[in-house]
Enzyme design. Structure first.
Site, PDB file in Angstrom:
ATOM      1  N   CYS A   6      -7.262   2.847  -0.129  1.00 62.51           N
ATOM      2  CA  CYS A   6      -7.218   1.558   0.283  1.00 62.51           C
ATOM      3  C   CYS A   6      -8.714   1.777   1.547  1.00 62.51           C
ATOM      4  O   CYS A   6      -9.853   1.688   0.201  1.00 62.51           O
ATOM      5  CB  CYS A   6      -6.438   1.681   1.921  1.00 62.51           C
ATOM      6  N   HIS A  56      -1.477   1.839  -0.024  1.00 63.73           N
ATOM      7  CA  HIS A  56      -0.990   2.863   0.920  1.00 63.73           C
ATOM      8  C   HIS A  56       0.128   3.451  -0.310  1.00 63.73           C
ATOM      9  O   HIS A  56       1.767   3.323  -0.072  1.00 63.73           O
ATOM     10  CB  HIS A  56      -0.791   2.264   1.504  1.00 63.73           C
ATOM     11  N   GLU A 108       1.636   6.521   0.765  1.00 61.56           N
ATOM     12  CA  GLU A 108       2.376   7.061   0.762  1.00 61.56           C
ATOM     13  C   GLU A 108       2.966   6.749   2.172  1.00 61.56           C
ATOM     14  O   GLU A 108       3.927   7.462   3.222  1.00 61.56           O
ATOM     15  CB  GLU A 108       1.164   8.063   2.596  1.00 61.56           C
TER      16      GLU A 108
END
Ligand code: XMP
Length: 511
Positions: free
Chosen positions: A80, A168, A170
């Site tokens: 990002c 993202h 994660e």
């Protein structure tokens, strides 16, 4: 044994800790450091990840660290803001995006034959959360993936091991996020995935033996997961030189002091149970301000614990169950880098006061890792699965001043609620639960009599770390039975309500 380490540079994203957790789930050790405190021993890290950020790369220059020791020298992944940062300073172009780019998106293009994208195909769901977008790739940049709205969703820089993704990986909503991290870390950066709970136990025990030798260590047990795992680990390393103290502050759950003490003794720990209920209740008498209650409890705890430590001849160390989220230094979104150390850590004031050397064997672990380590140490699943319970205990669930009678009432109510959750197989589906005794009397009718008694609020939340939480949609039948049981069995209570507030804006505890 030395493990490969991954460095995560934190630019203040709310998801930075999640990156570390995902990496750890791959059995790879990772550390988070603030973007402006790049470790000088950079050679100790096999790969680097740049986190997201609430800021724009086009804004504050303070967020522009010098990456010359990393870029082109180590495998590097920008996520990002990290991806935008790499583009912005290398001949690319980052600008505000025209469309909103938040939430779910699907990859509409995935370059074939890329080790970075192995196992990931078109249609894979990714999670976006950004307001700037990469309009042009940096020099030597090559497009790897796009979504419908975000053309430059992933790219690499040819000639170096540098990769970047706008989404993202994660968050769980990025369905192949873990795969992508594994591709980068294991296939590209050659990081060895050998950070397992068993390896951790073996190495930590060896380290503790070396560090502590024949010294005596005192540790405060709370009945919670962290201090219990720390104790078992230390016990494995130094045996009888570990002295555990379990203080009853009179604000624990019903029968908890006795049952947990027994459990610890069954585990072979050398534990002294100290019943200081009266001292705590005295110190709390007449006090209704939540922060003053917390302070009084903290003060008495230090006094009691210090008295006990003085009884151990020649004790040199204080052991604590501090875990990684307690020590992590991250970047605050509202100001410069700041420490996010919990102000209400149970034994906050102890180390300075006691002038003992401090040993914290779990300092590198997240909560779920503490549980895995605990399981590999053979600790009972029930103990490892216990809900978090605040250090000041029922004192912050009794609104207003505390009396022995109020503690008794709340202990009864809490026991009915918690035992009910267990009986209905709901306990493990809830992150934390408890009851609050409200400073409110209301009118009721029991038999033919008018009553004017206390009201209790039940609270059950789901959460991952207590930072945010939502109330749990418990079955009506369960609530109905629990309410009936409480009102029928607990003298002094004639009304039960259920708390349906999320955090934020509410908190988990009422005080
Ligand atoms: P809040 O109420 O801030 O709680 O949403 C978040 C988590 O922290 C626990 N908590 C405490 N733990 N001492 C502690 O050791 C405290 O003073 C304290 N206050 C809240 C709370 O139980 C929840 O898990």
């Amino acid at each position: 044994m030395q493990h490969d380490k991954v460095l995560i540079l934190d630019f203040g994203s709310q998801y930075t800790q999640l990156i570390a957790r995902r990496v750890r789930e791959l059995n790879i050790y990772s550390e988070i450091h603030p973007f402006n405190k790049i470790p000088t021993n950079i050679d100790d890290y096999k790969a680097v990840i740049l986190s997201g950020s609430p800021f724009s790369v086009r804004g504050d220059e303070a967020l522009h660290p010098d990456l010359s020791n990393i870029r082109g020298k180590k495998p590097l992944l920008g996520v990002c803001y990290g991806a935008q940062y790499l583009a912005h300073f290398s001949g690319g172009n980052v600008a505000p995006s025209n469309t909103r780019e938040y939430g779910r998106a699907k990859l509409s293009y995935v370059k074939e034959g890329e080790a970075f994208l192995e196992g990931i195909s078109e249609g894979s769901q990714v999670w976006m959360s950004h307001s700037d977008t990469i309009k042009e790739l940096p020099t030597n940049g090559e497009l790897l993936a796009s979504t419908h709205d975000v053309e430059n969703a992933a790219y690499k820089i040819n000639g170096e091991s540098t990769f970047a993704i706008q989404f993202h990986p994660e968050v769980y909503h990025s369905t192949d996020g873990k795969q992508l991290l594994e591709n980068f870390l294991v296939n590209i950066a050659n990081v060895k995935p050998d950070w397992t709970p068993n390896a951790f136990v073996e190495e930590t025990v060896e380290e503790l033996k070396k560090k502590l030798g024949n010294d005596k260590v005192v540790l405060g047990l709370s009945g919670g997961v962290d201090s219990s795992v720390a104790a078992v680990l230390l016990h494995k390393a130094i045996g009888k030189n570990l002295y555990c103290v379990f203080v009853n502050n009179g604000l624990l759950r019903k029968n908890e002091f006795e049952s947990v003490l027994k459990q610890y003794e069954g585990m072979g720990l050398n534990v002294k149970g100290v019943d200081a209920s009266a001292r705590f209740l005295d110190a709390l008498a007449g006090e209704s301000d939540p922060e003053k209650k917390r302070k009084a409890i903290g003060r008495v705890f230090i006094e009691v614990f210090d008295d006990e430590a003085h009884l151990i001849e020649d004790v040199k160390w204080l052991a604590q169950g501090t875990i990684y989220p307690d020590v992590i230094e991250s970047v605050s979104a509202t100001g410069g880098p700041s420490a996010t150390i919990k102000s209400h850590h149970n034994v906050g004031g102890l180390p300075d006061f006691m002038k003992l050397k401090v040993v914290e064997p779990l300092k590198a672990l997240f909560k779920d890792e503490v549980r895995r380590v605990g399981a590999s140490l053979g600790i009972d699943a029930e103990l490892l699965g216990r809900h978090p319970f605040p250090g000041p205990g029922l004192a912050i669930r009794i609104l207003g001043d505390i009396t022995a009678e109020k503690v008794r009432i709340l202990q009864e109510v809490d026991a009915i609620f918690i035992n009910g959750l267990k009986e209905w197989n709901l306990y493990d589906k809830v992150w934390q639960a408890g009851a609050m005794l409200l400073p409110v009397n209301s009118v009721g009718v029991m038999g033919d009599e008018r009553t004017y008694e206390k009201c209790v609020a039940l609270r059950a939340v789901e959460s991952t770390d207590g930072m945010t939480a939502d109330w749990v949609n418990l079955p009506y039948e369960f609530l109905q039975k629990t309410s009936n049981d409480i009102i029928n069995k607990v003298k002094g209570v004639n009304r039960v309500v259920y708390d349906i507030s999320s955090k934020p804006p509410a908190t988990i505890e009422w005080e």
